[in-house]
Design a protein around this motif. Structure first.
Motif, PDB file in Angstrom:
ATOM      1  N   ARG A   1      -3.101   9.210  15.042  1.00 24.18           N
ATOM      2  CA  ARG A   1      -4.298  10.055  14.991  1.00 24.18           C
ATOM      3  C   ARG A   1      -5.590   9.294  15.304  1.00 24.18           C
ATOM      4  NH1 ARG A   1      -5.012  12.585   9.927  1.00 24.18           N
ATOM      5  NH2 ARG A   1      -3.315  11.540   8.849  1.00 24.18           N
ATOM      6  N   LEU A   2      -5.430   8.039  15.712  1.00 22.93           N
ATOM      7  CA  LEU A   2      -6.616   7.229  15.969  1.00 22.93           C
ATOM      8  C   LEU A   2      -7.505   7.818  17.046  1.00 22.93           C
ATOM      9  CD1 LEU A   2      -5.676   3.445  15.975  1.00 22.93           C
ATOM     10  CD2 LEU A   2      -7.017   4.751  14.334  1.00 22.93           C
ATOM     11  N   SER A   3      -6.860   8.455  18.038  1.00 21.97           N
ATOM     12  CA  SER A   3      -7.637   8.969  19.167  1.00 21.97           C
ATOM     13  C   SER A   3      -8.595  10.072  18.716  1.00 21.97           C
ATOM     14  CB  SER A   3      -6.704   9.493  20.248  1.00 21.97           C
ATOM     15  OG  SER A   3      -5.864  10.420  19.645  1.00 21.97           O
ATOM     16  N   ARG A   4      -8.336  10.606  17.496  1.00 19.89           N
ATOM     17  CA  ARG A   4      -9.256  11.631  16.993  1.00 19.89           C
ATOM     18  C   ARG A   4     -10.614  11.041  16.627  1.00 19.89           C
ATOM     19  NH1 ARG A   4      -6.197  15.436  12.844  1.00 19.89           N
ATOM     20  NH2 ARG A   4      -4.291  15.725  14.011  1.00 19.89           N
ATOM     21  N   LEU A   5     -10.614   9.734  16.382  1.00 19.70           N
ATOM     22  CA  LEU A   5     -11.888   9.094  16.085  1.00 19.70           C
ATOM     23  C   LEU A   5     -12.555   8.775  17.420  1.00 19.70           C
ATOM     24  CD1 LEU A   5     -10.895   6.660  13.203  1.00 19.70           C
ATOM     25  CD2 LEU A   5     -12.026   8.858  13.026  1.00 19.70           C
ATOM     26  N   ALA A   6     -13.763   9.257  17.598  1.00 20.62           N
ATOM     27  CA  ALA A   6     -14.429   9.110  18.898  1.00 20.62           C
ATOM     28  C   ALA A   6     -14.515   7.644  19.301  1.00 20.62           C
ATOM     29  CB  ALA A   6     -15.831   9.688  18.780  1.00 20.62           C
ATOM     30  N   PRO A   7     -14.174   7.290  20.546  1.00 20.74           N
ATOM     31  CA  PRO A   7     -14.283   5.903  20.979  1.00 20.74           C
ATOM     32  C   PRO A   7     -15.750   5.499  21.111  1.00 20.74           C
ATOM     33  CG  PRO A   7     -13.646   7.306  22.814  1.00 20.74           C
ATOM     34  CD  PRO A   7     -13.738   8.184  21.610  1.00 20.74           C
ATOM     35  N   GLY A   8     -15.992   4.204  21.156  1.00 21.86           N
ATOM     36  CA  GLY A   8     -17.351   3.723  21.393  1.00 21.86           C
ATOM     37  C   GLY A   8     -18.247   3.822  20.184  1.00 21.86           C
ATOM     38  N   ALA A   9     -17.653   3.911  18.991  1.00 19.21           N
ATOM     39  CA  ALA A   9     -18.485   3.961  17.789  1.00 19.21           C
ATOM     40  C   ALA A   9     -19.010   2.571  17.478  1.00 19.21           C
ATOM     41  CB  ALA A   9     -17.651   4.442  16.620  1.00 19.21           C
TER      42      ALA A   9
ATOM     43  N   TYR B   1       0.845  -1.187   0.000  1.00 18.75           N
ATOM     44  CA  TYR B   1       0.000   0.000   0.000  1.00 18.75           C
ATOM     45  C   TYR B   1       0.878   1.233   0.000  1.00 18.75           C
ATOM     46  CZ  TYR B   1       1.112   0.969   4.866  1.00 18.75           C
ATOM     47  OH  TYR B   1       1.787   1.272   6.009  1.00 18.75           O
ATOM     48  N   ASP B   2       0.295   2.364  -0.392  1.00 16.97           N
ATOM     49  CA  ASP B   2       1.063   3.604  -0.363  1.00 16.97           C
ATOM     50  C   ASP B   2       0.321   4.740   0.332  1.00 16.97           C
ATOM     51  OD1 ASP B   2      -0.717   4.019  -2.513  1.00 16.97           O
ATOM     52  OD2 ASP B   2       0.785   3.229  -3.907  1.00 16.97           O
ATOM     53  N   SER B   3      -0.921   4.517   0.754  1.00 21.09           N
ATOM     54  CA  SER B   3      -1.616   5.484   1.602  1.00 21.09           C
ATOM     55  C   SER B   3      -2.706   4.720   2.343  1.00 21.09           C
ATOM     56  CB  SER B   3      -2.212   6.633   0.782  1.00 21.09           C
ATOM     57  OG  SER B   3      -3.099   6.119  -0.190  1.00 21.09           O
ATOM     58  N   ALA B   4      -3.301   5.351   3.326  1.00 27.65           N
ATOM     59  CA  ALA B   4      -4.274   4.620   4.144  1.00 27.65           C
ATOM     60  C   ALA B   4      -5.272   5.600   4.728  1.00 27.65           C
ATOM     61  CB  ALA B   4      -3.557   3.876   5.266  1.00 27.65           C
ATOM     62  N   GLY B   5      -6.397   5.076   5.158  1.00 28.55           N
ATOM     63  CA  GLY B   5      -7.379   5.961   5.788  1.00 28.55           C
ATOM     64  C   GLY B   5      -8.453   5.170   6.497  1.00 28.55           C
ATOM     65  N   MET B   6      -9.186   5.863   7.358  1.00 29.02           N
ATOM     66  CA  MET B   6     -10.270   5.227   8.095  1.00 29.02           C
ATOM     67  C   MET B   6     -11.417   6.222   8.243  1.00 29.02           C
ATOM     68  SD  MET B   6      -8.055   3.328  11.024  1.00 29.02           S
ATOM     69  CE  MET B   6      -9.480   2.846  11.931  1.00 29.02           C
ATOM     70  N   ALA B   7     -12.615   5.668   8.410  1.00 25.13           N
ATOM     71  CA  ALA B   7     -13.762   6.539   8.667  1.00 25.13           C
ATOM     72  C   ALA B   7     -14.604   5.932   9.766  1.00 25.13           C
ATOM     73  CB  ALA B   7     -14.610   6.693   7.407  1.00 25.13           C
ATOM     74  N   LEU B   8     -15.114   6.804  10.598  1.00 27.39           N
ATOM     75  CA  LEU B   8     -16.024   6.386  11.643  1.00 27.39           C
ATOM     76  C   LEU B   8     -17.381   6.973  11.283  1.00 27.39           C
ATOM     77  CD1 LEU B   8     -15.024   6.246  15.193  1.00 27.39           C
ATOM     78  CD2 LEU B   8     -17.049   7.577  14.701  1.00 27.39           C
ATOM     79  N   VAL B   9     -18.392   6.135  11.332  1.00 30.92           N
ATOM     80  CA  VAL B   9     -19.703   6.582  10.851  1.00 30.92           C
ATOM     81  C   VAL B   9     -20.702   6.580  11.994  1.00 30.92           C
ATOM     82  CG1 VAL B   9     -21.553   6.116   9.184  1.00 30.92           C
ATOM     83  CG2 VAL B   9     -19.172   5.613   8.583  1.00 30.92           C
ATOM     84  N   GLY B  10     -21.338   7.699  12.203  1.00 28.49           N
ATOM     85  CA  GLY B  10     -22.385   7.799  13.222  1.00 28.49           C
ATOM     86  C   GLY B  10     -23.553   8.582  12.641  1.00 28.49           C
ATOM     87  N   ALA B  11     -24.676   8.619  13.380  1.00 29.55           N
ATOM     88  CA  ALA B  11     -25.867   9.286  12.857  1.00 29.55           C
ATOM     89  C   ALA B  11     -25.584  10.751  12.558  1.00 29.55           C
ATOM     90  CB  ALA B  11     -26.998   9.152  13.858  1.00 29.55           C
ATOM     91  N   GLU B  12     -24.622  11.315  13.327  1.00 38.38           N
ATOM     92  CA  GLU B  12     -24.355  12.746  13.124  1.00 38.38           C
ATOM     93  C   GLU B  12     -23.466  13.001  11.919  1.00 38.38           C
ATOM     94  OE1 GLU B  12     -21.888  10.642  15.435  1.00 38.38           O
ATOM     95  OE2 GLU B  12     -23.985  10.849  16.055  1.00 38.38           O
ATOM     96  N   GLY B  13     -22.878  11.980  11.371  1.00 36.50           N
ATOM     97  CA  GLY B  13     -22.054  12.184  10.179  1.00 36.50           C
ATOM     98  C   GLY B  13     -20.879  11.233  10.132  1.00 36.50           C
ATOM     99  N   VAL B  14     -19.923  11.595   9.287  1.00 42.89           N
ATOM    100  CA  VAL B  14     -18.788  10.709   9.017  1.00 42.89           C
ATOM    101  C   VAL B  14     -17.500  11.456   9.361  1.00 42.89           C
ATOM    102  CG1 VAL B  14     -17.561   9.526   7.161  1.00 42.89           C
ATOM    103  CG2 VAL B  14     -20.053   9.594   7.123  1.00 42.89           C
ATOM    104  N   GLU B  15     -16.642  10.809  10.133  1.00 38.81           N
ATOM    105  CA  GLU B  15     -15.330  11.414  10.421  1.00 38.81           C
ATOM    106  C   GLU B  15     -14.284  10.624   9.670  1.00 38.81           C
ATOM    107  OE1 GLU B  15     -13.845  12.177  14.560  1.00 38.81           O
ATOM    108  OE2 GLU B  15     -15.842  11.358  14.957  1.00 38.81           O
ATOM    109  N   VAL B  16     -13.395  11.309   8.960  1.00 41.39           N
ATOM    110  CA  VAL B  16     -12.402  10.582   8.154  1.00 41.39           C
ATOM    111  C   VAL B  16     -10.994  11.017   8.551  1.00 41.39           C
ATOM    112  CG1 VAL B  16     -11.568  10.166   5.805  1.00 41.39           C
ATOM    113  CG2 VAL B  16     -14.015  10.435   6.196  1.00 41.39           C
ATOM    114  N   ILE B  17     -10.086  10.044   8.668  1.00 46.45           N
ATOM    115  CA  ILE B  17      -8.661  10.400   8.783  1.00 46.45           C
ATOM    116  C   ILE B  17      -7.914   9.673   7.679  1.00 46.45           C
ATOM    117  CG2 ILE B  17      -8.574  10.971  11.254  1.00 46.45           C
ATOM    118  CD1 ILE B  17      -7.482   8.129  11.764  1.00 46.45           C
ATOM    119  N   ARG B  18      -6.907  10.334   7.112  1.00 46.77           N
ATOM    120  CA  ARG B  18      -6.146   9.734   6.017  1.00 46.77           C
ATOM    121  C   ARG B  18      -4.665  10.047   6.194  1.00 46.77           C
ATOM    122  NH1 ARG B  18      -9.867  12.791   2.876  1.00 46.77           N
ATOM    123  NH2 ARG B  18     -11.648  11.551   2.222  1.00 46.77           N
ATOM    124  N   ALA B  19      -3.834   9.225   5.608  1.00 49.47           N
ATOM    125  CA  ALA B  19      -2.393   9.497   5.618  1.00 49.47           C
ATOM    126  C   ALA B  19      -1.821   9.030   4.295  1.00 49.47           C
ATOM    127  CB  ALA B  19      -1.727   8.751   6.768  1.00 49.47           C
TER     128      ALA B  19
END
Ligand code: F6R
Length: 609
Positions: free
Chosen positions: A60-68, A29-47
């Protein structure tokens, strides 16, 4: 190739999906990303810092709210668009409420991109994947249910791919759909996952399921218009989470090299029954169909192709059937003449190489019988073939194959003996004896591996060289090809392989005192010929390394260095002569400070054309 992990269920942690992505690192791979999805919307982190992208994401994982309850992740191997942050997945639509990750290529991407731009969508990346998000957005705007929108858009996409989509409006459901590209469903502890490959979810899932093609599957909460997991066929994955842990070695390459004897032994033992007879893992046709075979074609890519080249000698030797071997990416575009007494064998560690799958699919469509030799239970190749032989090498994480190669050769050898017996060219006792002698090769492999430090010491004077030639004849030519491939992959050095007798028809012009020639010269019927070829090389001033059987001083006198391997029957010799070459590739790459597990530009599983 791209890796996908998506999880849904009570308290899915971003870290769990992240760990899954880590376990897919071997795909390349040469880049990566994750998204957390909740009723209020989508949070995305990428590198997008190349092979450090996952390390960056981790910070940067801690930026994604826990307990999703819903997280999707992706490792990208760039195809459309450079490996930049903007092109990294997950991608979203204009509203930011549809999020997706994608593996594969949309062949009609240009046309679809033009269409979404004309409709006024704003594209944030150069990828084919983002276009899909906008098309789904249009489907929703037209009043479709999410599953319906995914299905309708997917039916417009040409090419091979896997897609995982989530919607902020349905934060407890993920949708997946695939065509040829790998994607499986897994479940455990009340949570469900999509993953490109089982190792990604071995520590969080206890059951695994095959995904059908071209059908939207919903995991998590049931969704209108999508099939649920009840329609899936269970997969019997017997790998454990610890099989993909690096323990006691600096790299998976070194660990898997050390496991080679065991992998070979487990493979061969599983394909021999208690009475010394043959076992075929999955035989979906009558053995009579195999008995009447008149031609065999073996297809594969890279290291698997080389195992196929060894297989040719074995099948012709034991079963007396003409065999041709072709690189899968070439074979699939030929117009082969096939009928139902023709067997096409696809050899693939992953069982997911697109070229091999399509070559075998094409052969089946033309009426040939098909056999898969693969390391992955439930892989696509295994599902589409009429018969399957599994290699039991365990998961192979290093991009460069080692233990699966000898296991493939072992499986092909047993298939050759099986066919020989079936066609009446071998008496049952002869076949049993041949199987038993093959099984004994495991100890010779172990003994060769035990000499690793000695090989490395002998090779020390050569690690600074940058031009290598590998030569061998007959059964040793595929070994020469494999030695050169390993060295190219791991060290990025120029390494060529030739049949030893072919050198003087051209390549010998390249030899001088800077060139290193590795000559494979086990004691077989062509030994004298290869010794003569070595003399030709020496006369041009090249430096020579020989790989020879124990107790062959004559071969050693012709070389600056000799790498001895335990003697086995000549017909089994590729299983042992390859080992010093695998050691050599690792040693040279290490001396150059290179990453043995993830060579540049390479992906473990090549799911695009
Ligand atoms: C070489 C290597 C590749 C693979 C090739 C086929 O070390 O790993 O050349 O052999 O990409 O992959 P599979 O066997 O999964 O079809």
């Amino acid at each position: 190739m791209c890796g996908i992990v998506g999880g849904v269920g009570p308290s899915i942690q971003a870290a769990e999906v992240f760990d899954g992505l880590k376990r897919l690192e071997y795909r390349g791979y040469d880049s990566a990303g994750m998204a957390l999805v909740g009723a209020e919307g989508v949070e995305v982190i990428r590198a997008a810092t190349g092979r450090h992208s996952l390390d960056e994401l981790k910070g940067r994982l801690s930026r994604l709210a826990p307990g999703a309850n819903l997280v999707v992740g992706h490792t990208r191997w760039a195809t459309h668009g450079a490996p930049t942050l903007g092109n990294a997945h997950p991608h979203t639509d204009c509203t930011g409420r549809v999020v997706l990750v994608h593996n594969g290529i949309v062949d009609n991407f240009r046309e679809l991109r033009g269409e979404v731009l004309a409709l006024g969508h704003e594209l944030k990346s150069e990828t084919d994947s983002e276009v899909i998000a906008h098309l789904i957005e249009d489907g929703l705007a037209a009043g479709m249910e999410p599953a319906e929108a995914v299905a309708s858009v997917f039916s417009r996409l040409l090419g091979h791919m896997a897609l995982v989509v989530a919607f902020a409006q349905l934060p407890l459901t993920i949708f997946g759909i695939r065509r040829t590209s790998p994607l499986l469903v897994a479940a455990g502890d009340g949570r469900s996952f999509f993953a490109s490959d089982a190792p990604a979810v071995l520590d969080v899932a206890t059951s695994f399921y095959e995904m059908p093609e071209d059908r939207v599957i919903a995991i998590g909460e049931p969704a209108k218009g999508a099939a649920g997991t009840s329609v899936l066929v269970p997969l019997a994955i017997d790998w454990a989470s610890q099989d993909v842990e690096l323990v006691g070695y600096q790299s998976f390459y070194e660990m898997e090299l050390a496991q080679e004897g065991e992998a070979f032994s487990d493979t061969v033992s599983s394909l021999i029954d208690e009475d010394g007879g043959a076992v075929v893992d999955e035989l979906k046709v009558d053995p009579y169909e195999l008995k009447r075979l008149r031609k065999v074609t073996v297809v594969g890519c890279g290291t698997s192709y080389h195992a196929g080249l060894v297989g040719r000698f074995l099948i012709e030797h034991f079963a007396k059937i003409p065999v041709e071997v072709d690189v899968a990416s070439e074979y699939r575009y030929r117009d082969p003449i096939l009928d139902d007494d023709h067997l096409v064998v696809g050899v693939s560690q992953s069982g997911e190489s697109l070229d091999t799958i399509t070559a075998v699919k094409g052969a089946a469509a033309a009426g040939a019988k098909t056999l898969a030799v693969t390391n992955v239970i439930g892989s696509q190749l295994s599902r589409l073939a009429d018969a399957v032989l599994y290699t039991r090498a365990g998961p192979e994480v290093s991009v460069a194959s080692t233990k699966t190669h000898v296991s493939q050769v072992g499986a092909l050898a047993l298939f050759a003996i099986y066919l020989g017996e079936l066609k009446g060219h071998m008496y049952p006792e002869e076949a049993r004896e041949a199987r038993s002698s093959l099984r004994d090769v495991a100890s010779a492999i172990e003994a060769a591996l035990a000499r690793q430090a000695g090989y490395e010491e002998s090779l020390a004077p050569f690690v600074g060289s940058d031009r290598f030639f590998f030569i061998g004849r007959n059964l040793q030519y595929p070994v020469a090809l494999e030695g050169a491939l390993k060295l190219k992959e791991l060290s990025y050095l120029a390494a060529e392989a030739y049949p030893a007798g072919e050198l003087k028809h051209g390549p010998i012009a390249m030899l001088d005192s800077e060139a290193v020639v590795v000559a494979l010269v086990p004691r077989d019927r062509l030994r004298e010929k290869v010794l003569a070829n070595i003399e030709e090389v020496r006369a041009r001033g090249a430096r020579v390394i020989v790989v020879a059987f124990d107790g062959d001083p004559e071969a050693a006198t012709l070389a600056e260095t000799a790498l001895f391997v335990p003697e086995v029957r000549p017909i089994w010799s590729p299983l042992v002569t390859v080992i010093p070459l695998q050691v050599m590739a690792g040693a040279i790459a290490r001396s150059r400070g290179l990453n043995l597990d993830r060579p540049r530009n390479l992906a473990k599983t090549v799911t695009v054309e």
